[in-house]
Design a protein around this motif. Structure first.
Motif, PDB file in Angstrom:
ATOM      1  N   PRO A   1       1.018  -1.146  -0.005  1.00 32.77           N
ATOM      2  CA  PRO A   1       0.091   0.110   0.013  1.00 32.77           C
ATOM      3  C   PRO A   1       0.533   1.047   0.188  1.00 32.77           C
ATOM      4  CG  PRO A   1      -0.010  -1.018   2.189  1.00 32.77           C
ATOM      5  CD  PRO A   1       0.910  -1.856   1.179  1.00 32.77           C
ATOM      6  N   PRO A   2       0.360   1.986  -0.570  1.00 35.79           N
ATOM      7  CA  PRO A   2       0.928   3.470  -0.715  1.00 35.79           C
ATOM      8  C   PRO A   2       1.118   4.399   0.597  1.00 35.79           C
ATOM      9  CG  PRO A   2      -0.998   3.512  -1.331  1.00 35.79           C
ATOM     10  CD  PRO A   2      -0.894   2.582  -1.183  1.00 35.79           C
ATOM     11  N   GLY A   3       2.042   5.218   1.038  1.00 35.32           N
ATOM     12  CA  GLY A   3       1.889   6.187   1.771  1.00 35.32           C
ATOM     13  C   GLY A   3       1.986   6.071   3.446  1.00 35.32           C
ATOM     14  N   GLU A   4       0.511   6.429   3.854  1.00 29.45           N
ATOM     15  CA  GLU A   4       0.021   6.924   5.114  1.00 29.45           C
ATOM     16  C   GLU A   4      -0.311   5.984   5.474  1.00 29.45           C
ATOM     17  OE1 GLU A   4      -2.399   9.894   6.182  1.00 29.45           O
ATOM     18  OE2 GLU A   4      -1.255  10.891   6.058  1.00 29.45           O
ATOM     19  N   ASP A   5      -1.090   4.047   4.262  1.00 30.52           N
ATOM     20  CA  ASP A   5      -1.356   3.886   4.101  1.00 30.52           C
ATOM     21  C   ASP A   5      -0.308   2.063   4.691  1.00 30.52           C
ATOM     22  OD1 ASP A   5      -4.003   4.152   4.514  1.00 30.52           O
ATOM     23  OD2 ASP A   5      -3.867   3.301   2.024  1.00 30.52           O
ATOM     24  N   ARG A   6       0.885   2.575   3.915  1.00 31.58           N
ATOM     25  CA  ARG A   6       2.301   1.622   4.216  1.00 31.58           C
ATOM     26  C   ARG A   6       2.171   1.993   6.043  1.00 31.58           C
ATOM     27  NH1 ARG A   6       7.184   1.175   0.417  1.00 31.58           N
ATOM     28  NH2 ARG A   6       5.181   1.094  -1.369  1.00 31.58           N
ATOM     29  N   THR A   7       1.879   2.587   5.838  1.00 33.37           N
ATOM     30  CA  THR A   7       2.806   3.188   7.846  1.00 33.37           C
ATOM     31  C   THR A   7       1.620   2.391   8.868  1.00 33.37           C
ATOM     32  OG1 THR A   7       3.531   5.307   6.831  1.00 33.37           O
ATOM     33  CG2 THR A   7       3.547   5.196   9.190  1.00 33.37           C
ATOM     34  N   ALA A   8       0.737   2.467   9.061  1.00 38.90           N
ATOM     35  CA  ALA A   8      -0.964   1.704   9.150  1.00 38.90           C
ATOM     36  C   ALA A   8      -0.548   0.610   8.869  1.00 38.90           C
ATOM     37  CB  ALA A   8      -1.878   2.746   8.648  1.00 38.90           C
ATOM     38  N   ARG A   9       0.104   0.285   8.374  1.00 41.46           N
ATOM     39  CA  ARG A   9      -0.306  -1.679   7.842  1.00 41.46           C
ATOM     40  C   ARG A   9       0.885  -2.005   8.187  1.00 41.46           C
ATOM     41  NH1 ARG A   9      -2.960  -4.672   3.589  1.00 41.46           N
ATOM     42  NH2 ARG A   9      -4.151  -2.845   3.144  1.00 41.46           N
ATOM     43  N   LEU A  10       1.641  -1.634   7.845  1.00 38.68           N
ATOM     44  CA  LEU A  10       3.245  -1.530   9.261  1.00 38.68           C
ATOM     45  C   LEU A  10       3.051  -1.751  10.606  1.00 38.68           C
ATOM     46  CD1 LEU A  10       6.049  -2.606   8.852  1.00 38.68           C
ATOM     47  CD2 LEU A  10       6.450  -0.385   9.342  1.00 38.68           C
ATOM     48  N   ALA A  11       2.416  -0.618  10.959  1.00 36.67           N
ATOM     49  CA  ALA A  11       2.473  -0.803  12.502  1.00 36.67           C
ATOM     50  C   ALA A  11       1.019  -2.441  12.780  1.00 36.67           C
ATOM     51  CB  ALA A  11       1.218   0.373  12.432  1.00 36.67           C
ATOM     52  N   GLU A  12      -0.020  -2.714  12.290  1.00 31.30           N
ATOM     53  CA  GLU A  12      -0.528  -3.876  12.135  1.00 31.30           C
ATOM     54  C   GLU A  12       0.537  -5.029  11.923  1.00 31.30           C
ATOM     55  OE1 GLU A  12      -2.931  -3.853  13.159  1.00 31.30           O
ATOM     56  OE2 GLU A  12      -3.971  -1.961  13.045  1.00 31.30           O
ATOM     57  N   VAL A  13       1.046  -4.821  11.352  1.00 30.31           N
ATOM     58  CA  VAL A  13       2.024  -6.569  10.819  1.00 30.31           C
ATOM     59  C   VAL A  13       2.852  -6.123  12.487  1.00 30.31           C
ATOM     60  CG1 VAL A  13       4.262  -6.793   9.546  1.00 30.31           C
ATOM     61  CG2 VAL A  13       2.130  -6.331   8.487  1.00 30.31           C
ATOM     62  N   ARG A  14       3.664  -5.295  13.068  1.00 30.56           N
ATOM     63  CA  ARG A  14       4.154  -5.396  14.453  1.00 30.56           C
ATOM     64  C   ARG A  14       3.191  -5.909  15.298  1.00 30.56           C
ATOM     65  NH1 ARG A  14       6.943   0.432  12.184  1.00 30.56           N
ATOM     66  NH2 ARG A  14       5.359   1.220  13.501  1.00 30.56           N
ATOM     67  N   HIS A  15       2.252  -5.363  15.211  1.00 28.98           N
ATOM     68  CA  HIS A  15       1.785  -5.718  16.549  1.00 28.98           C
ATOM     69  C   HIS A  15       0.727  -6.554  16.104  1.00 28.98           C
ATOM     70  CE1 HIS A  15      -1.519  -5.327  19.732  1.00 28.98           C
ATOM     71  NE2 HIS A  15      -2.211  -5.803  19.185  1.00 28.98           N
TER      72      HIS A  15
END
Length: 413
Positions: A175-189
């Motif tokens: 996913p692009p931009g902010e969506d990628r940042t948010a999804r990365l946070a979900e992956v870490r969680h």
């Protein structure tokens, strides 16, 4: 010849790479994932006896692609899917004898696959299950056993997750931009949840489920390798290493829980401690500090203390206060209460707990009661401490924790 354990390690390494290739080519996550699982099973049966192929990843891609074609062709009700797949992909590509020789298979799609398994349409339990299955390479039976649920229940959870991704139009593209940042946070969680369940099982007879914490560390290493500049991913990996280093000392000879202050620190894994301390020491000065980095720093302070009495509690308290500002959470406050008690005295720690008891998310949690019991015990209030230990024992779903809390209450009379 390669031993069974060596083959299993290879398969877990290649599982996300192979699935990533298939999903990128054909775009059907559910059928691709089923095909990869069949290829992994075939390899687990053949490789220990016949030896690992010269190109193991290419072997798995080829076998999985053939299984995918077989699945499509064998389901008459999905004839239109077969037609569209055949039109989109030449048969020669599907049946390529060494898929890794093609340029597009040199890419590692593991990060895209992690993002896909943590799709926002999925519930946290579904993300965990799908990540363990698709990226971790665990079988449904292994995941079910780790989470103490019937295999049929876990199979339904994974099946629903794959259906949700299909209906949501899940794509292997990042996913692009902010969506990628948010999804990365979900992956870490998700990786954090997997590790925590492995380090302290939420229910059942075992205190730990090492297969889960080990897998979480492996996946965190993978994520850190793919995103070496992400400081929170580095912090998460450091936290896991520093925490898991104590795992063998957390249980006694009969499986009983041993609190941190009473552990034999000679049983801690010195190599993991050293790796974790080096990683978090290298990461903290690099940029914005987040919750995983702060938790890792706290773990490092504990691990570097030669004895429980040598613990730098003022530093831990300062780190918890910072963590509470950056990532407020009732569990963080609960841990801060212990640090307050160790620095300012048990009565001050109990004052923090009194405030926390008004938080409905934690008011009836066994950990709140167990912490209250511990601080009351330090204060010399034996009767109230024993009652709090007994109530905490009644509320926990972990058998080892229940036995530990009951024993603490018994000792106080």
């Amino acid at each position: 010849m390669t031993g069974t354990d060596g083959v299993e390690d290879l398969l877990r390494t290649y599982a996300p790479q192979v699935l990533g290739v298939l999903v990128r080519r054909y775009g059907t996550f559910d059928t691709c994932e089923d095909a990869v699982q069949e290829a992994l099973i075939a390899a687990a049966r053949q490789w220990p006896e016949e030896g690992v192929p010269d190109n193991p990843r290419g072997w798995l891609v080829t076998v999985a692609a053939r299984r995918l074609v077989d699945q499509v062709r064998s389901e008459a009700a999905r004839r239109r899917r077969e037609d569209s797949l055949a039109l989109a992909t030449p048969a020669s590509e599907l049946l390529a004898p060494a898929a890794d020789e093609e340029p597009d298979t040199d890419r590692d799609d593991s990060l895209s696959l992690l993002f896909l398994c943590c799709h926002p349409e999925l519930s946290p339990p579904s993300r965990v299950a799908l990540t363990l299955r698709a990226v971790g390479g665990l079988t449904t039976g292994q995941i079910a056993a780790a989470f103490l649920v019937p295999e049929s229940t876990m199979a339904q959870r994974i099946s629903r997750a794959k259906q949700t991704i299909r209906e949501a139009g899940g794509s292997p593209a990042l996913p692009p931009g902010e969506d990628r940042t948010a999804r990365l946070a979900e992956v870490r969680h998700v990786l954090y949840l997997i590790f925590n369940e492995g380090y302290t099982a939420s229910g059942g007879e075992r205190l730990t489920a090492p297969e889960l914490s080990t897998e979480a560390i492996r996946l965190a290493r993978l994520l850190h390798r793919l995103l070496p500049g992400d400081t929170e991913t580095a912090g998460l990996l450091a936290l896991m290493l520093l925490t898991d280093a104590r795992r063998t000392a957390r249980t006694g000879p009969h499986g009983e829980l041993v609190p941190l202050a009473e552990q034999d620190r000679g049983r801690w894994d010195a190599a993991l401690v050293a790796e974790g301390v080096e990683l978090i020491s290298r990461t903290l000065p690099r940029g914005l500090i987040g919750p995983y980095q702060l938790q890792a720093a706290i773990a490092a302070v504990h691990d570097e203390a030669a004895t429980a009495g040598d613990t730098d509690w003022p530093q831990i308290l300062a780190l918890y206060e910072l963590l509470e500002r950056t990532g407020p959470n009732p569990m963080v406050t609960l841990n801060r209460a212990v640090a307050v008690a160790m620095v300012e005295g048990p009565a001050a720690g109990l004052g923090v707990l009194d405030e926390l008891a008004r938080d409905k998310r934690l008011a009836r949690h066994h950990r709140l009661l167990a912490t209250r019991a511990h601080l009351l015990e330090l204060l010399g209030e034996r009767g109230p401490a024993a009652e709090a230990y007994r109530e905490a024992a009644r509320r926990t779903t972990s058998a080892p924790e229940r036995r530990h809390l009951t024993e603490r209450a018994r000792r106080l009379g």
